[in-house]
Design a protein around this motif. Sequence first.
Motif, mmCIF file in Angstrom:
data_model
loop_
_atom_site.group_PDB
_atom_site.id
_atom_site.type_symbol
_atom_site.label_atom_id
_atom_site.label_comp_id
_atom_site.label_asym_id
_atom_site.label_seq_id
_atom_site.Cartn_x
_atom_site.Cartn_y
_atom_site.Cartn_z
ATOM 1 N N UNK A 1 42.588 -18.159 29.246
ATOM 2 C CA UNK A 1 41.773 -18.931 28.222
ATOM 3 C C UNK A 1 40.783 -19.922 28.843
ATOM 4 N N UNK A 2 39.596 -19.642 28.457
ATOM 5 C CA UNK A 2 38.455 -20.550 28.880
ATOM 6 C C UNK A 2 38.089 -21.557 27.730
ATOM 7 N N UNK A 3 37.747 -22.712 27.771
ATOM 8 C CA UNK A 3 37.376 -23.673 26.813
ATOM 9 C C UNK A 3 35.914 -23.216 26.559
ATOM 10 N N UNK A 4 35.260 -23.268 25.445
ATOM 11 C CA UNK A 4 33.624 -22.983 25.302
ATOM 12 C C UNK A 4 33.386 -24.531 24.950
ATOM 13 N N UNK A 5 32.198 -24.662 25.165
ATOM 14 C CA UNK A 5 31.362 -25.884 25.048
ATOM 15 C C UNK A 5 31.417 -26.519 23.669
ATOM 16 N N UNK A 6 31.750 -25.771 22.756
ATOM 17 C CA UNK A 6 31.962 -26.054 21.345
ATOM 18 C C UNK A 6 33.238 -25.839 20.834
ATOM 19 N N UNK A 7 34.247 -27.042 20.320
ATOM 20 C CA UNK A 7 35.361 -26.639 20.038
ATOM 21 C C UNK A 7 35.738 -25.614 18.966
ATOM 22 N N UNK A 8 36.627 -24.927 19.055
ATOM 23 C CA UNK A 8 36.991 -23.769 18.066
ATOM 24 C C UNK A 8 36.832 -24.343 16.704
ATOM 25 N N UNK A 9 37.571 -25.186 16.453
ATOM 26 C CA UNK A 9 37.794 -25.934 15.053
ATOM 27 C C UNK A 9 36.497 -26.437 14.373
ATOM 28 N N UNK A 10 35.739 -26.942 15.285
ATOM 29 C CA UNK A 10 34.214 -27.487 14.786
ATOM 30 C C UNK A 10 33.272 -26.163 14.505
ATOM 31 N N UNK A 11 33.336 -25.362 15.473
ATOM 32 C CA UNK A 11 32.729 -23.887 15.146
ATOM 33 C C UNK A 11 33.169 -23.386 14.122
ATOM 34 N N UNK A 12 34.347 -23.109 13.595
ATOM 35 C CA UNK A 12 35.028 -22.678 12.513
ATOM 36 C C UNK A 12 34.317 -23.231 11.320
ATOM 37 N N UNK A 13 34.459 -24.815 11.253
ATOM 38 C CA UNK A 13 34.477 -25.623 10.008
ATOM 39 C C UNK A 13 32.571 -25.444 9.812
ATOM 40 N N UNK A 14 31.868 -25.249 10.764
ATOM 41 C CA UNK A 14 30.237 -25.326 10.624
ATOM 42 C C UNK A 14 29.789 -23.721 10.591
ATOM 43 N N UNK A 15 30.944 -22.656 10.609
ATOM 44 C CA UNK A 15 30.328 -21.463 10.740
ATOM 45 C C UNK A 15 29.482 -20.917 11.896
ATOM 46 N N UNK A 16 29.827 -21.441 12.832
ATOM 47 C CA UNK A 16 28.867 -21.481 14.213
ATOM 48 C C UNK A 16 29.269 -20.086 14.757
ATOM 49 N N UNK A 17 28.641 -18.914 15.046
ATOM 50 C CA UNK A 17 28.942 -17.815 15.523
ATOM 51 C C UNK A 17 28.984 -17.887 16.971
ATOM 52 N N UNK A 18 29.803 -16.828 17.632
ATOM 53 C CA UNK A 18 29.722 -16.638 19.015
ATOM 54 C C UNK A 18 30.334 -17.549 20.030
ATOM 55 N N UNK A 19 31.238 -18.339 19.259
ATOM 56 C CA UNK A 19 32.146 -19.248 20.186
ATOM 57 C C UNK A 19 33.550 -18.730 20.375
ATOM 58 N N UNK A 20 34.149 -18.061 19.394
ATOM 59 C CA UNK A 20 35.478 -17.283 19.645
ATOM 60 C C UNK A 20 35.493 -16.042 18.734
ATOM 61 N N UNK A 21 36.333 -15.196 19.461
ATOM 62 C CA UNK A 21 36.546 -13.764 18.571
ATOM 63 C C UNK A 21 37.928 -13.807 18.151
ATOM 64 N N UNK A 22 38.199 -13.506 16.848
ATOM 65 C CA UNK A 22 39.620 -13.677 16.554
ATOM 66 C C UNK A 22 40.180 -12.257 16.828
ATOM 67 N N UNK A 23 41.576 -12.410 17.259
ATOM 68 C CA UNK A 23 42.578 -11.268 17.539
ATOM 69 C C UNK A 23 42.153 -10.390 18.723
ATOM 70 N N UNK A 24 41.179 -10.934 19.484
ATOM 71 C CA UNK A 24 40.904 -10.448 20.815
ATOM 72 C C UNK A 24 42.179 -10.263 21.674
#
Length: 470
Positions: free
Chosen positions: A307-330
């Motif tokens: 695992x590597x941490x992105x610059x944008x927390x996953x929860x915040x990216x999910x809440x604001x629908x920010x694409x490209x931060x994480x990919x589900x079920x990879x």
Amino acid sequence: MKLGLLPMDKSLLLGSSKRNGVKQRKSSWQDGVLGTNCPIPPNSQWTYKMQMKDQIGTFTYFPSTLMHRAAGGFGGLNILARSVIPVPYPKPFEQFTLLVSDWWKTDNKVLKQRLDQGNSFPFPDALLINGRPNSFKFTSMKGYTYLFRVSNVGLTTSINIRIQGHTLKLVEVEGAHTMQEVYESLDIHVGQSMAFLVTLHANPKDYYIVASTRFTKPILTATAILHYQGSNTPASKPLPIGPTYHVHWSMKQARTIRWNLTANAARPNPQGAFHYGTVPVTRTLVLANSAGKINGKRRYAINKVSYINPDTPLKIADFYNIPGVFQLNKIKDNPPPGPIVLGTSVFNFSLHDFTEIVFQNNEKTIQSYHFDGYDFWAVGYGPGQWNPTMRRKYNLVDATSRCTIQVYPNSWSTILVSLDNKGMWNLRSAIWPRRYLGQETYFRVWNTEHSLYTEYDIPPNAILCGKAKH
């Protein structure tokens, strides 16, 4: 309850943000890991607001960024039962908190640098009890019973705890009341907490409280003193002998720790009202830890994803629908072939899925896993490779619930968990160098309903960073 946290140096610090094992019901926003929160900037503060209504028991807090935890940023967090809800044992005369930690002479920044350079993590220089290798004193009186709350706040090392001339009656592990078995000594693995009763029945003098490392060569030992009030007789050696390697001994002891089905929990309903062993499993994960190198540097992985941490927390990216931060079920549900790879791994689950998670350890070292936001039932331990026939060995009646589980060398451990807490939740190695180098993942527990009954909104004081900063 509020926790106001202030960084003490110029490094990014998430403060004492992880309440180890305490559920943040309806809000992973308060979880305090880089997948849900932005770090607290230098020379600023942030306040966590927690409602301690969902769990009682023995827990800890600590910083979850970098290697700050090695600098001593941790403490005990004990949640008492409400006065109208009785606990299943007589009220102790007094409570003592013991924080057992491994310790290095090296600065935490140097330890981090070693890992960043791809070097192995050094063996600890000492074991400490409440910050001391010896002489910490707990004063007590003959004829009275005391509650000892003990947490392993170390980075790497399982420990065994025992008290010279006394027995330990186990009553609680990480918020779950247990059957009150009596032990000569207890194993406590990295990230775990226990509470036991000790009745002072011996001749008035001083006695050694001993913590020693498990599964290590050499064995490190720390001592404290149980002092009978009025005694002038110092503690004398030899120290009580504890187990050393003895994996099978520890596994057998783990199976004896069982849930007290007749006792209430923090809630007024009986703990045993939820018959977890009869709930259909909706999904099974087999998660294998592995070590390897990427670009010549040491990394650790779960199912071959480091695992590597992105610059944008996953929860915040999910809440604001920010694409490209994480990919589900990879990340896969079972260990795949091939080398380990870097990735931001997230499992996708529906709210209220009932899940079987098998932790498969094919390495020679003990593992320890913590699941944020949840307690789970530790239903099975066994040697070798797990396969579906091992389910016959599960305890589906009174396995204790807890939030951190050990996985013995070349062995497996299984948990059952009801994913009833909506949010983005961290599952990680509690052995900190392994977690720092990628042995973690996230669970996105979700439904499409927007309701404060299932999840609170983003807090008004939330820090935004990365792609959400503006």
